[in-house]
Design a protein around this motif. Structure first.
Motif, PDB file in Angstrom:
ATOM      1  N   LEU A   4      94.046  84.460 -84.221  1.00  0.00           N
ATOM      2  CA  LEU A   4      92.878  83.660 -84.660  1.00  0.00           C
ATOM      3  C   LEU A   4      92.606  83.453 -86.268  1.00  0.00           C
ATOM      4  N   ARG A   5      93.064  82.315 -86.667  1.00  0.00           N
ATOM      5  CA  ARG A   5      93.032  82.122 -87.930  1.00  0.00           C
ATOM      6  C   ARG A   5      91.573  81.616 -88.572  1.00  0.00           C
ATOM      7  N   ARG A   6      91.657  82.125 -89.851  1.00  0.00           N
ATOM      8  CA  ARG A   6      90.297  81.972 -90.613  1.00  0.00           C
ATOM      9  C   ARG A   6      88.839  82.242 -89.775  1.00  0.00           C
ATOM     10  N   PRO A   7      89.000  83.438 -89.266  1.00  0.00           N
ATOM     11  CA  PRO A   7      87.724  83.995 -88.471  1.00  0.00           C
ATOM     12  C   PRO A   7      86.869  84.138 -89.651  1.00  0.00           C
ATOM     13  N   GLU A  31      86.652  76.904 -86.921  1.00  0.00           N
ATOM     14  CA  GLU A  31      86.083  75.736 -87.743  1.00  0.00           C
ATOM     15  C   GLU A  31      84.887  76.464 -88.532  1.00  0.00           C
ATOM     16  N   PRO A  32      84.844  75.656 -89.848  1.00  0.00           N
ATOM     17  CA  PRO A  32      83.392  76.193 -90.599  1.00  0.00           C
ATOM     18  C   PRO A  32      82.220  76.256 -89.691  1.00  0.00           C
ATOM     19  N   ASP A  33      81.311  77.293 -90.022  1.00  0.00           N
ATOM     20  CA  ASP A  33      79.975  77.487 -89.302  1.00  0.00           C
ATOM     21  C   ASP A  33      79.124  76.406 -89.743  1.00  0.00           C
ATOM     22  N   LEU A  34      79.106  75.316 -88.882  1.00  0.00           N
ATOM     23  CA  LEU A  34      77.934  74.114 -89.434  1.00  0.00           C
ATOM     24  C   LEU A  34      76.657  74.556 -89.294  1.00  0.00           C
ATOM     25  N   GLY A  51      83.976  80.635 -91.531  1.00  0.00           N
ATOM     26  CA  GLY A  51      84.167  80.082 -90.211  1.00  0.00           C
ATOM     27  C   GLY A  51      82.836  80.322 -89.405  1.00  0.00           C
ATOM     28  N   SER A  52      82.775  79.747 -88.121  1.00  0.00           N
ATOM     29  CA  SER A  52      81.891  79.819 -87.095  1.00  0.00           C
ATOM     30  C   SER A  52      81.788  81.107 -86.710  1.00  0.00           C
ATOM     31  N   LYS A  53      80.547  81.932 -86.535  1.00  0.00           N
ATOM     32  CA  LYS A  53      80.436  83.064 -85.656  1.00  0.00           C
ATOM     33  C   LYS A  53      80.721  82.791 -84.148  1.00  0.00           C
ATOM     34  N   SER A  54      79.995  81.667 -83.615  1.00  0.00           N
ATOM     35  CA  SER A  54      79.996  81.333 -82.380  1.00  0.00           C
ATOM     36  C   SER A  54      81.553  81.321 -81.768  1.00  0.00           C
TER      37      SER A  54
END
Length: 438
Positions: free
Chosen positions: A49-52, A252-255, A28-31
């Motif tokens: 907070l899911r999939r942190p 979201e995934p961390d792009l 997941g996205s750090k931001s």
């Protein structure tokens, strides 16, 4: 203090023997994770907070908020859908000491939160954190009524004398060195008595997508935000005071962390699939689709995710990366392997990141035989045949992944302190070797 052996060990960067063909699940996205933790901690009710992302920066943020009195419970989501954090807001309390590590989001987003605490909150961190700019946040908070003791440094360590509330109102800051100064004041603003009106006075403002991310996430939890894009004044953001809702948010995934894997497809002429790539996002990493396509790849959003394929050729690029500066190290690594020169512009602020990224990239690529020169606001890269050697990371996660990209095409590259990737991308070495089928 003993030196962690992981920090001095050399990791032989895997050399690609053919085109990659892999599906990589990017964490997941750090931001998003760290903004969501702050907003959930300031809400009027608990949230999920899911999939942190679980990485050094996000665990520092969660630990800091716990230290200030917030309940953050680890478990699975309410429907058993996988890992989730339950965030239970409570009265913020001092005295407390927060360890920011070298996380820009923690050192900048939490002093405004600390003004709402009942008691003093001290902020300290890694030696490098003392060198990173904080003046915009410190002076901005003082203008809004906060008491902050920093011995005139404009940097860490510092103590926020929390008074349980903050007046807020209009404030002018220069966020030229970091857009996080703006985001920091906006995230806590709904809890300020008068909200906030942030006016950026500097000549440039880097990483605008991160400010848009902050605004979108504020609106998602019920805040009223007026922005330049919504018809407001240029460089002015207004947040109205009000209660924040507890939400059920999936990260979201961390792009940006997908970058080295997409680069692997470009460098080897292979294909990488990144599942769950969002069709619409404020993440700066979404620009990779455009940038890496211009450098020789092609991509398509399908039911599987983002499918990215390299053509077997890498082209140089002339690009303004001012809004997506964090992508610069990976782009520079790919550019060093291209068939024509590249100019990367608009990223002078990278000199103030985890390390001076422009100086570090220049030195490390050149020591492998490259031809990189610094400009006033970026890099000029002329591709040359590279050779093996030690690639130093300066405790910077994006330097480590840039070195790994080079190692795909250059035999004998050894990454010093690949463990620094745990800052935002846990298990990077295993993900990397797994992608290569090793």
């Amino acid at each position: 203090m003993p030196v962690n052996p992981a920090h001095t060990a050399l990791w032989p960067a895997p050399h690609a023997t053919g085109p990659v063909d892999a599906t990589v699940h990017v964490p997941g996205s750090k931001s998003v994770t760290n903004r969501a933790l702050v907003l959930a901690s300031l809400a009027a009710e608990p949230g999920w907070l899911r999939r942190p992302l679980r990485s050094r920066d996000t665990l520092l943020m969660a630990g800091a908020l716990r230290t200030m009195g917030v309940g953050i419970e680890e478990g699975v989501g309410p429907d058993g859908s996988g890992e989730a954090w339950r965030v239970i807001p409570s009265g913020l309390q001092g005295p407390a000491t927060v360890d920011v590590g070298n996380a820009g989001t923690v050192m900048r987003f939490l002093p405004p939160v600390a003004t709402l605490a009942d008691g003093p909150i001290r902020f300290d961190g890694d030696p490098r954190s003392y060198e990173r700019p904080l003046t915009g946040v410190i002076e901005g908070l003082r203008a809004l009524g906060a008491r902050i003791d920093d011995d005139g440094r404009g940097a860490l360590p510092l103590t926020v004398q929390g008074g349980g509330a903050l007046d807020g109102g209009p404030v002018e800051i220069d966020a030229s060195s970091s857009s996080q100064f703006v985001s920091a004041l906006l995230l806590s603003a709904p809890r300020f008595n008068q909200g906030v009106e942030v006016r950026h006075t500097g000549s440039t403002l880097p990483s605008m997508p991160h400010i848009r991310m902050t605004v979108d996430m504020l609106r998602a939890v019920g805040a009223q935000v007026d922005t330049p894009e919504s018809g407001g004044e240029p460089n002015v953001w207004r947040v109205t005071p009000g209660a924040l809702l507890g939400r059920d948010l999936t990260v979201e995934p961390d792009l940006s962390n997908a970058q080295p894997f997409l680069a692997a497809a470009l460098v080897t002429g292979g294909t990488i699939v990144i599942p769950d790539w969002p069709a619409r996002t404020t993440q700066p990493g979404d620009r990779l689709r455009e940038i890496f396509t211009e450098m020789g790849g092609s991509c398509e959003l399908t039911e599987r995710g983002l499918e990215f394929t390299g053509s077997g050729a890498i082209h140089g690029i002339d690009a303004d990366l001012g809004e997506v500066g964090e992508l610069t190290p990976g782009i520079a690594a790919v550019a060093a392997l291209a068939d024509s020169p590249s100019t990367l512009r608009g990223v002078a602020h990278l000199r103030l990141h985890e390390t001076d990224r422009l100086a570090a990239l220049t030195k490390e690529i050149n020591e492998l035989g490259g031809d990189v020169t610094e400009t006033a606001d970026g890099l000029r890269i002329r591709p040359r045949r590279l050779h093996g050697g030690i690639f130093h990371t300066y405790d910077d996660h994006r330097m480590a992944t840039a070195g790994a990209i080079l190692g795909l095409a250059v035999d004998g590259v050894q990454i010093e302190n690949v463990a620094t990737t745990a800052k935002t991308l846990p298990d990077f070495p295993d993900l990397w070797t797994g992608m290569l089928g090793n």
